[in-house]
Design an enzyme around this catalytic site. Structure first.
Site, mmCIF file in Angstrom:
data_model
loop_
_atom_site.group_PDB
_atom_site.id
_atom_site.type_symbol
_atom_site.label_atom_id
_atom_site.label_comp_id
_atom_site.label_asym_id
_atom_site.label_seq_id
_atom_site.Cartn_x
_atom_site.Cartn_y
_atom_site.Cartn_z
ATOM 1 N N SER A 130 0.820 -1.214 0.000
ATOM 2 C CA SER A 130 0.000 0.000 0.000
ATOM 3 C C SER A 130 0.849 1.257 0.000
ATOM 4 C CB SER A 130 -0.837 0.053 1.280
ATOM 5 O OG SER A 130 -1.719 -1.008 1.333
ATOM 6 N N ASN A 143 -3.490 6.014 -1.545
ATOM 7 C CA ASN A 143 -3.241 6.122 -0.096
ATOM 8 C C ASN A 143 -2.575 7.431 0.305
ATOM 9 O OD1 ASN A 143 -4.475 3.774 0.799
ATOM 10 N ND2 ASN A 143 -2.733 2.549 0.119
ATOM 11 N N HIS A 179 -1.064 -2.859 -7.202
ATOM 12 C CA HIS A 179 -1.808 -2.483 -5.995
ATOM 13 C C HIS A 179 -3.320 -2.529 -6.203
ATOM 14 C CE1 HIS A 179 -2.823 0.816 -2.817
ATOM 15 N NE2 HIS A 179 -2.921 -0.391 -2.300
ATOM 16 N N GLU A 213 -3.699 0.124 -9.069
ATOM 17 C CA GLU A 213 -2.583 1.056 -9.299
ATOM 18 C C GLU A 213 -1.380 0.245 -9.764
ATOM 19 O OE1 GLU A 213 -1.852 4.836 -6.569
ATOM 20 O OE2 GLU A 213 -2.575 3.172 -5.356
HETATM 21 C C1 LIG Z 1 -5.494 0.491 1.893
HETATM 22 C C2 LIG Z 1 -5.142 0.377 0.475
HETATM 23 O O1 LIG Z 1 -3.982 0.102 0.154
HETATM 24 C C3 LIG Z 1 -6.076 0.710 -0.644
HETATM 25 C C4 LIG Z 1 -7.509 0.428 -0.407
HETATM 26 O O2 LIG Z 1 -8.003 -0.613 -0.725
HETATM 27 S S1 LIG Z 1 -8.359 1.637 0.327
HETATM 28 C C5 LIG Z 1 -9.984 1.002 0.486
HETATM 29 C C6 LIG Z 1 -10.749 1.190 -0.799
HETATM 30 N N1 LIG Z 1 -12.082 0.686 -0.611
HETATM 31 C C7 LIG Z 1 -13.104 1.486 -0.262
HETATM 32 O O3 LIG Z 1 -12.954 2.692 -0.132
HETATM 33 C C8 LIG Z 1 -14.401 0.776 -0.040
HETATM 34 C C9 LIG Z 1 -15.481 1.735 0.371
HETATM 35 N N2 LIG Z 1 -16.755 0.987 0.530
HETATM 36 C C10 LIG Z 1 -17.515 0.625 -0.522
HETATM 37 O O4 LIG Z 1 -17.229 0.940 -1.666
HETATM 38 C C11 LIG Z 1 -18.768 -0.150 -0.194
HETATM 39 O O5 LIG Z 1 -19.104 0.069 1.142
HETATM 40 C C12 LIG Z 1 -18.615 -1.688 -0.463
HETATM 41 C C13 LIG Z 1 -18.423 -1.933 -1.951
HETATM 42 C C14 LIG Z 1 -17.462 -2.311 0.306
HETATM 43 C C15 LIG Z 1 -19.867 -2.401 0.012
HETATM 44 O O6 LIG Z 1 -20.954 -1.831 -0.648
HETATM 45 P P1 LIG Z 1 -22.434 -1.788 -0.028
HETATM 46 O O7 LIG Z 1 -23.298 -1.214 -1.081
HETATM 47 O O8 LIG Z 1 -22.384 -1.170 1.304
HETATM 48 O O9 LIG Z 1 -22.744 -3.262 0.305
HETATM 49 P P2 LIG Z 1 -23.337 -4.410 -0.571
HETATM 50 O O10 LIG Z 1 -24.575 -4.009 -1.311
HETATM 51 O O11 LIG Z 1 -23.437 -5.539 0.389
HETATM 52 O O12 LIG Z 1 -22.173 -4.709 -1.592
HETATM 53 C C16 LIG Z 1 -22.070 -4.189 -2.896
HETATM 54 C C17 LIG Z 1 -21.456 -5.257 -3.755
HETATM 55 O O13 LIG Z 1 -20.163 -5.583 -3.275
HETATM 56 C C18 LIG Z 1 -20.070 -6.986 -2.961
HETATM 57 N N3 LIG Z 1 -19.186 -7.096 -1.801
HETATM 58 C C19 LIG Z 1 -19.266 -6.369 -0.666
HETATM 59 N N4 LIG Z 1 -18.257 -6.689 0.158
HETATM 60 C C20 LIG Z 1 -17.529 -7.624 -0.469
HETATM 61 C C21 LIG Z 1 -16.366 -8.359 -0.133
HETATM 62 N N5 LIG Z 1 -15.716 -8.169 1.014
HETATM 63 N N6 LIG Z 1 -15.882 -9.242 -1.032
HETATM 64 C C22 LIG Z 1 -16.520 -9.451 -2.183
HETATM 65 N N7 LIG Z 1 -17.616 -8.784 -2.576
HETATM 66 C C23 LIG Z 1 -18.121 -7.897 -1.726
HETATM 67 C C24 LIG Z 1 -21.474 -7.404 -2.709
HETATM 68 O O14 LIG Z 1 -21.668 -8.765 -2.961
HETATM 69 C C25 LIG Z 1 -22.249 -6.556 -3.704
HETATM 70 O O15 LIG Z 1 -22.131 -7.165 -4.978
HETATM 71 P P3 LIG Z 1 -23.221 -6.947 -6.163
HETATM 72 O O16 LIG Z 1 -23.202 -5.484 -6.482
HETATM 73 O O17 LIG Z 1 -22.673 -7.806 -7.237
HETATM 74 O O18 LIG Z 1 -24.513 -7.391 -5.630
HETATM 75 N N1 LIG Z 2 -6.216 -4.018 3.734
HETATM 76 C C1 LIG Z 2 -6.354 -3.285 2.664
HETATM 77 O O1 LIG Z 2 -7.360 -2.599 2.499
HETATM 78 C C2 LIG Z 2 -5.290 -3.270 1.631
HETATM 79 C C3 LIG Z 2 -4.053 -3.835 1.876
HETATM 80 N N2 LIG Z 2 -3.100 -3.803 0.895
HETATM 81 C C4 LIG Z 2 -1.789 -4.400 1.138
HETATM 82 O O2 LIG Z 2 -1.889 -5.794 0.940
HETATM 83 C C5 LIG Z 2 -0.987 -6.474 1.812
HETATM 84 C C6 LIG Z 2 -1.766 -7.453 2.654
HETATM 85 O O3 LIG Z 2 -2.740 -6.759 3.401
HETATM 86 P P1 LIG Z 2 -3.999 -7.509 4.034
HETATM 87 O O4 LIG Z 2 -4.417 -8.632 3.170
HETATM 88 O O5 LIG Z 2 -4.968 -6.460 4.396
HETATM 89 O O6 LIG Z 2 -3.326 -8.063 5.376
HETATM 90 P P2 LIG Z 2 -3.779 -9.284 6.290
HETATM 91 O O7 LIG Z 2 -3.229 -9.007 7.629
HETATM 92 O O8 LIG Z 2 -5.236 -9.549 6.099
HETATM 93 O O9 LIG Z 2 -3.030 -10.525 5.621
HETATM 94 C C7 LIG Z 2 -1.642 -10.654 5.550
HETATM 95 C C8 LIG Z 2 -1.340 -12.151 5.487
HETATM 96 O O10 LIG Z 2 0.053 -12.310 5.202
HETATM 97 C C9 LIG Z 2 0.498 -13.361 6.033
HETATM 98 N N3 LIG Z 2 1.942 -13.341 6.155
HETATM 99 C C10 LIG Z 2 2.712 -12.647 7.048
HETATM 100 N N4 LIG Z 2 4.011 -12.927 6.829
HETATM 101 C C11 LIG Z 2 4.064 -13.817 5.791
HETATM 102 C C12 LIG Z 2 5.118 -14.490 5.129
HETATM 103 N N5 LIG Z 2 6.387 -14.312 5.482
HETATM 104 N N6 LIG Z 2 4.815 -15.335 4.130
HETATM 105 C C13 LIG Z 2 3.531 -15.541 3.768
HETATM 106 N N7 LIG Z 2 2.477 -14.923 4.358
HETATM 107 C C14 LIG Z 2 2.754 -14.069 5.361
HETATM 108 C C15 LIG Z 2 -0.229 -13.131 7.339
HETATM 109 O O11 LIG Z 2 -0.163 -14.272 8.163
HETATM 110 P P3 LIG Z 2 -0.250 -14.059 9.777
HETATM 111 O O12 LIG Z 2 -1.577 -13.409 10.031
HETATM 112 O O13 LIG Z 2 -0.136 -15.453 10.282
HETATM 113 O O14 LIG Z 2 0.919 -13.174 10.127
HETATM 114 C C16 LIG Z 2 -1.641 -12.864 6.815
HETATM 115 O O15 LIG Z 2 -2.348 -14.060 6.567
HETATM 116 C C17 LIG Z 2 -0.263 -5.385 2.617
HETATM 117 O O16 LIG Z 2 0.930 -5.065 1.965
HETATM 118 C C18 LIG Z 2 -1.253 -4.233 2.554
HETATM 119 O O17 LIG Z 2 -0.647 -2.989 2.709
HETATM 120 C C19 LIG Z 2 -3.335 -3.268 -0.335
HETATM 121 C C20 LIG Z 2 -4.559 -2.743 -0.646
HETATM 122 C C21 LIG Z 2 -5.619 -2.657 0.334
#
Ligand SMILES: CC(=O)CC(=O)SCCNC(=O)CCNC(=O)[C@H](O)C(C)(C)COP(=O)(O)OP(=O)(O)OC[C@H]1O[C@@H](n2cnc3c(N)ncnc32)[C@H](O)[C@@H]1OP(=O)(O)O
Ligand SMILES: NC(=O)C1=CN([C@@H]2O[C@H](COP(=O)(O)OP(=O)(O)OC[C@H]3O[C@@H](n4cnc5c(N)ncnc54)[C@H](OP(=O)(O)O)[C@@H]3O)[C@@H](O)[C@H]2O)C=CC1
Length: 291
Positions: free
Chosen positions: A119, A190, A140, A152
């Site tokens: 991320s 991010n 990403h 990304e």
């Molecule tokens: C941290 C990083 O590195 C980068 C990141 O990822 S940052 C995070 C980016 N993500 C966001 O910002 C998510 C923001 N939230 C949302 O867009 C919405 O709340 C959401 C899509 C998660 C859920 O939407 P919602 O309208 O509240 O719920 P819901 O109607 O149950 O779901 C919409 C659809 O998503 C699906 N869905 C929801 N959660 C799901 C999950 N965890 N896995 C798979 N499918 C999922 C549902 O099945 C539904 O599918 P259909 O449209 O095909 O029916």
């Molecule tokens: N969460 C998010 O919304 C997003 C996350 N990401 C990125 O994706 C990556 C994973 O995040 P996320 O899935 O949320 O994290 P989680 O904590 O859900 O999962 C990480 C997994 O990696 C496992 N793990 C740790 N060390 C090792 C290793 N050496 N070899 C194999 N597996 C290992 C962990 O096991 P254990 O729990 O046993 O340590 C765990 O099952 C991160 O780099 C995160 O920044 C990117 C986009 C969105």
């Protein structure tokens, strides 16, 4: 390069989502994790999410079954050596990622492309410790992977065009949209999203609003699908804190300092949904704010 097989390291929420969409798109997928439970949970989650897609008429039952059959799991990292493309999706900690690449390198085919779903961490720095920085890039996905349209793609300083094009072709085959980001801390999504989430935690920390009022304000007042604290719980508070630390260290600007309250939640092990407690407590029927 024609990519047919994908190796995924880390079977957490991102790893299982990536396996899901890759298998649906027809790739052979091998997922590894240090934890057998994580692998089992990942397969259960994928089955459940595919089942939901079948139930809603988005995917046929035959395609869902075929996708499940294309996903294999292993606890032996080096089994991924024969994959055409590796996507590392383990915990957001640089030393963890470096150790994974180090262990994998001697087992890889010469033309295997290495990528990280990180991320925030420098792609150039991760790549520089491998034997193939030109075949290394950031891949990403956004969470939840089966739903979010964006991927990304981040080139390190040495990434070659062939590698970028091969990854872009995979994104196209998934039916997702690629955005190209330069390799600076936390890239595009991010860089913008995480300071907003961190500011929401400061808003809570300073008593400007409660968890409920902050989330309602952003949902109803800015039309965000989730409030920032709900979203932080969804992403994982450990991941949010790790990203803020990368921004703070990498850009050397105090405007990115992580909120002490975010640090406190992580220190408590209250990491959000994945540990059943964060800004909300998920152990009951409905989520209850913890402040
Ligand atoms: C941290 C990083 O590195 C980068 C990141 O990822 S940052 C995070 C980016 N993500 C966001 O910002 C998510 C923001 N939230 C949302 O867009 C919405 O709340 C959401 C899509 C998660 C859920 O939407 P919602 O309208 O509240 O719920 P819901 O109607 O149950 O779901 C919409 C659809 O998503 C699906 N869905 C929801 N959660 C799901 C999950 N965890 N896995 C798979 N499918 C999922 C549902 O099945 C539904 O599918 P259909 O449209 O095909 O029916
Ligand atoms: N969460 C998010 O919304 C997003 C996350 N990401 C990125 O994706 C990556 C994973 O995040 P996320 O899935 O949320 O994290 P989680 O904590 O859900 O999962 C990480 C997994 O990696 C496992 N793990 C740790 N060390 C090792 C290793 N050496 N070899 C194999 N597996 C290992 C962990 O096991 P254990 O729990 O046993 O340590 C765990 O099952 C991160 O780099 C995160 O920044 C990117 C986009 C969105």
């Amino acid at each position: 390069m024609d990519i047919q097989s994908i190796g995924i390291v880390g079977a957490g929420q991102m790893g299982n989502g990536i396996a899901h969409v890759m298998a649906l798109a027809g790739y052979d997928v091998l997922v590894t994790d240090v934890s057998a439970d994580a692998l089992k949970n990942a397969m259960d989650t994928i089955e459940g999410n595919l089942g939901r897609q079948v139930g809603r008429g988005k995917v046929s039952e035959a395609d869902a079954n075929a996708a499940m059959a294309r996903i294999k799991t292993t606890q032996t990292l080096t089994d991924l050596g024969q994959s055409d493309l590796i996507i590392e999706a383990a915990t957001e900690r640089e030393t963890v990622k470096q150790a994974i690449f180090e262990d994998l390198l001697p087992h890889l085919k010469p033309d295997t492309i290495l990528t990280s779903n990180t991320s925030s961490i420098s792609i150039t720095r991760l790549a520089s410790r491998t034997d193939r920085p030109e075949k290394f890039m950031g891949f990403h996905f956004m969470n939840p992977v089966p739903v979010m349209q964006l991927v990304e793609l981040i080139r390190g300083i040495a990434t070659d065009t062939e590698t970028y094009d091969a990854c872009k072709a995979v994104v196209d085959r998934l039916g997702k949209t690629a955005a190209s980001a330069e390799d600076f801390p936390a890239f595009i999504v991010n860089r913008i999203l995480m300071p907003m989430i961190n500011e929401a935690v400061y808003t809570l920390y300073e008593g400007v609003g409660s968890v409920q009022s902050i989330d309602s304000s952003m949902k109803l007042g800015a039309n965000h699908p989730m409030g920032p604290l709900e979203l932080a719980d969804f992403i994982g508070l450990d991941t949010c804190l790790a990203i803020m630390n990368v921004l703070h260290d990498g850009l050397a600007d105090t405007k990115y300092r992580p909120c002490p309250l975010l640090t406190k939640y992580v220190e408590a092990g209250w990491l959000g949904r994945k540990t059943d407690r964060g800004f909300y407590d998920y152990r009951g029927e409905v989520p209850v704010p913890t402040r």
